[in-house]
Design an enzyme around this catalytic site. Structure first.
Site, PDB file in Angstrom:
ATOM      1  CG  ASP A   1       6.850  14.029   6.312  1.00  0.00           C
ATOM      2  OD1 ASP A   1       6.165  14.421   5.349  1.00  0.00           O
ATOM      3  OD2 ASP A   1       7.663  13.079   6.223  1.00  0.00           O
TER       4      ASP A   1
ATOM      5  CB  CYS B   1      -0.993 -20.223  -8.174  1.00  0.00           C
ATOM      6  SG  CYS B   1      -2.425 -19.455  -8.953  1.00  0.00           S
TER       7      CYS B   1
ATOM      8  CB  CYS C   1     -20.006   6.756   4.498  1.00  0.00           C
ATOM      9  SG  CYS C   1     -18.292   6.810   5.060  1.00  0.00           S
TER      10      CYS C   1
END
Length: 584
Positions: free
Chosen positions: A58, A183, A427
Site C-alpha cells: 500500500d 475553453c 478484450c
C-alpha cells in the site's frame, strides 16, 4: 509459538473447513494489494481463517479521516504507512504468522512480474481504477488468480479473475472520467465542477512540478515568479495571486465580447478589499449544520485562500515545486475550495460548502464500513474456492461473482451471486489484443501526446513503448525532446504523420512493466467532435471506450443476472424450503 486462543480458533476453523482445506490455507502464499477500508477487514479475516504467509502493498499513510472505518488504525498511527501498521495489528491476532509489509506503489518496478510470480493468489483491496488495471495485467501475465473487489457506498462486488477461464477486469468497459473542454475550464465555466477542476489545476501549477499539459499552463510565468523569491512573504504572495486571478485576469476575460451575451453575462472582477466586505451572515438553514457543511462567506473564502497560500510558503516551502493536489491534504483542499468558490463568485455560480467541494473534487462516494466488511468476508469465501480449484478448470469450481446490493427492494436480498463470465474475445487485454483509436488529425497529434493521453490515460498502460514497422518510435525512457532522445533516433515532438503513419496504420504497444502488449489500429476522423473528445482522440474498442459503452454492457450484464436469478428462484421453489445451499 501458537497461543491457546489461536489454537482454539484454528480448531474451530479446521472443523468448518476440514483437514485438507485447512492445510491448503496454512501453506498458501498470498499478496494483498491495499490496506484501506476493505484491506483492513480482509487482512483480519485472512489471519483468523488460518493464512500465515501474507505480503501487503500500500502506498498511503494514515490520515485522521481514515479512523472511522479502517479499524486497525488509531490516532497514534496517523502519518505512518498503512501497510506497516496493518501488518503490525493483525500479527496480534496470529503472532506466528509471517506478514511482510511494503510501503510503496504497486506500479513500481520492484512489484513487477517476478514479484507477482511468488504468490499463489493475489487479492485486491483497491479503490483506484488505474492500479486495478495494472494488477489485472500483471496477474494475467504471471498466470496467477486474482480476487478483485470494490465497494461504492452500500454497493459492492467480489469476483475471480483467472487467465483463460474468466473475463478479466478490462473485458467490460469502465465509465471513463469526465473530461471538460479547455475553453470551458479556462474561460467560460458554468458549473461548480468546472471551477473545482480549474482550482485543482491551479494548485498543481502554483506548487507542483512544471507540466506543459496543465490546463492553466499559460499562467505559469505569472505563478512561478512567486517561487523564485526565497524570502517572499506568504500572505503578500496570496494577496498578489488573488489580485491576478480574481480581479485582473477576470477583467481581461470580461473584455472578450464574443464570449458573452444576454444569456451568458461577462464575469465580474473581485478585488481582495471588496471580497472582505462581503461577510454574509449565516441563515437559519445553517443552524444545525457542521461548519464544513456551511457555505462560507465571500470574505471567508478570500481569507482562506490567502491563508492557504501563506501556509504553503511557510511550513511547506520545501515542497513548493513538488506538491500535487490531494483531497486528503487539508492545506491543498483549503486552497482548492476557496479558489473555486471565488471563481464561482466571479461567474455568478452558486458557491459550495467545503463538504460538497471535497466530494466533487475527490469524486468521493462516502465509504460504508459495513459494506467493506461484507466485501472482505466474501473475498475470503471466494479465495477458499479458488485455492480448491488450483490446477483444475475454473468451471468445476464453486467460485462466483457476488454483488452486494442494498437497498434492493425488488429482490429483497443483499447478496446476489452469479456465475463467472467467460473471457470477452474482443478484450484488448486478454482477448483480441487489438485496440482501435480515431484521431482528429495525424498531422497535429504528437507521438508523445498519443502515448500519454491515449495509451496511458485511456488504455491504462504504465510505461508503453511504441513500434511501427518493427522500429521504436516512442520510448518511455525519453518522453521529452532532448539530446538523449535524439541520440536514440527518437522525436517525441514529431506528429504521427511525420513518422510516416496514415489512417489505417497499425502500431505495436509494449509495456514490459505490465508484461502486456497490444496492436493499436489508428484511423483519421477529421470531424471528431471537440466537446466530448477535447484530447483529439477516441478509443473505439476495448476498456475505456466510454461511458455509453460501459452503460450498455452493464445493462446487458444486469439483464443476464436477473434472468439467472429468476431461473434460480424457480428451481429453488421446487426444493425443500429448509434446504440451505451454504456454498452459494
Amino acid at each position: 509459538m501458537v497461543s491457546e486462543v489461536t489454537a482454539a480458533g484454528d480448531a474451530a476453523v479446521k472443523a468448518v473447513l476440514g483437514e485438507e482445506r485447512f492445510a491448503t490455507v496454512q501453506n498458501s502464499k498470498l499478496l494483498v494489494v491495499g490496506a484501506g477500508g476493505i484491506g483492513c477487514e480482509l487482512l483480519k479475516n485472512l489471519v483468523l481463517t488460518g493464512f500465515r504467509n501474507i505480503e501487503v502493498v500500500d502506498l498511503d499513510t494514515i490520515d485522521v479521516s481514515n479512523l472511522n472505518r479502517q479499524f486497525l488504525f488509531r490516532r497514534i498511527h496517523v502519518d505512518r504507512p498503512k501497510s506497516v501498521v496493518a501488518a503490525e495489528a493483525v500479527r496480534q491476532f496470529r503472532p506466528e504468522a509471517e506478514i511482510i509489509s511494503h510501503h510503496g506503489n504497486v506500479k513500481d518496478a520492484e512489484f513487477g512480474l517476478e514479484f507477482i510470480a511468488k504468490f499463489d493468489v493475489v487479492v485486491n483491496a483497491l479503490d483506484n481504477l488505474e492500479a486495478r488495471r495494472h494488477v489485472n495485467r500483471l496477474c494475467l501475465a504471471a498466470e496467477k488468480p486474482l480476487l478483485e473487489a470494490g465497494s461504492t457506498g452500500h454497493l459492492g462486488q467480489v469476483t475471480v479473475i483467472r487467465k483463460g477461464d474468466t473475463e478479466c477486469f478490462e473485458c467490460q468497459a469502465k465509465p471513463s472520467q469526465k473530461v471538460y473542454p479547455y475553453c470551458t475550464i479556462r474561460s467560460t465555466p458554468e458549473k461548480p465542477v468546472h471551477c473545482l477542476t480549474w482550482a485543482k489545476n491551479l494548485f498543481d501549477l502554483c506548487f507542483g512540478p512544471e507540466d506543459e499539459s496543465n490546463l492553466l499552463a499559460d499562467l505559469a510565468a505569472d505563478m512561478r515568479k512567486f517561487q523564485a523569491q526565497e524570502s517572499v512573504d506568504g500572505e503578500d504572495a496570496g494577496k498578489r495571486i488573488f489580485a491576478h486571478l480574481f480581479e485582473e485576469d477576470i477583467r481581461k476575460q470580461a473584455e472578450l465580447e464574443d464570449l458573452w451575451s444576454d444569456q451568458r453575462p461577462p464575469p465580474g472582477p473581485l478585488s481582495y478589499e471588496e471580497a472582505l466586505k462581503k461577510n454574509e451572515c449565516p441563515t437559519d438553514a445553517d443552524k444545525d449544520k457542521l461548519e464544513t457543511q456551511k457555505v462560507p462567506s465571500v470574505a471567508g473564502d478570500a481569507k482562506g485562500f490567502v491563508a492557504s497560500v501563506a501556509k504553503m510558503y511557510g511550513e511547506r516551502r520545501d515542497l513548493i515545486g513538488q506538491s500535487s493536489f490531494s483531497k486528503d491534504d487539508p492545506i491543498a483542499m483549503d486552497f482548492v475550495h476557496c479558489a473555486a468558490n471565488l471563481r464561482m463568485q466571479n461567474y455568478r455560480i452558486p458557491r459550495l460548502s467545503r463538504w460538497d467541494a471535497q466530494s466533487i473534487a475527490g469524486s468521493i462516494i462516502p465509504a460504508v464500513a459495513s459494506t467493506n466488511a461484507i466485501v472482505a468476508g466474501l473475498e475470503v469465501v471466494q479465495l477458499l474456492h479458488v485455492l480448491q480449484s488450483l490446477g483444475k478448470p475454473m468451471k468445476e469450481s464453486r467460485a462466483r461473482t457476488v454483488w452486494v446490493r442494498f437497498p434492493e427492494p425488488s429482490r429483497k436480498k443483499i447478496l446476489q451471486p452469479s456465475s463467472l463470465h467467460s473471457p470477452n474475445p474482443d478484450c484488448f487485454v486478454c482477448g483480441s489484443r487489438t485496440a482501435r483509436v480515431a484521431l482528429r488529425s495525424l498531422e497535429d497529434c504528437k507521438i508523445a501526446a498519443l502515448a500519454k493521453g491515449c495509451i496511458q490515460g485511456q488504455l491504462g498502460a504504465h510505461k508503453p513503448a511504441l513500434y511501427a514497422n518493427g522500429s521504436c518510435i516512442f520510448d518511455p525512457e525519453y518522453p521529452e525532446p532532448g539530446p538523449e532522445a535524439e541520440e536514440e533516433g527518437l522525436h517525441p515532438d514529431w506528429s504521427l504523420a511525420q513518422w510516416g503513419l496514415s489512417s489505417g496504420s497499425l502500431l505495436q504497444v509494449e509495456d514490459e512493466g505490465q508484461g502486456w502488449s497490444i496492436n493499436l489500429a489508428i484511423r483519421e476522423e477529421p470531424d471528431l467532435d471537440e466537446q466530448p473528445f477535447p484530447g483529439g482522440f477516441k478509443v473505439e474498442a476495448g476498456a475505456g471506450a466510454g461511458e455509453e459503452a460501459a452503460k450498455d454492457l452493464a445493462e446487458k450484464k444486469r439483464k443476464a443476472e436477473a434472468d439467472a436469478q429468476e431461473a434460480s428462484a424457480a428451481k429453488k421453489a421446487a426444493l425443500d424450503a429448509n434446504t440451505v445451499a451454504l456454498d452459494d
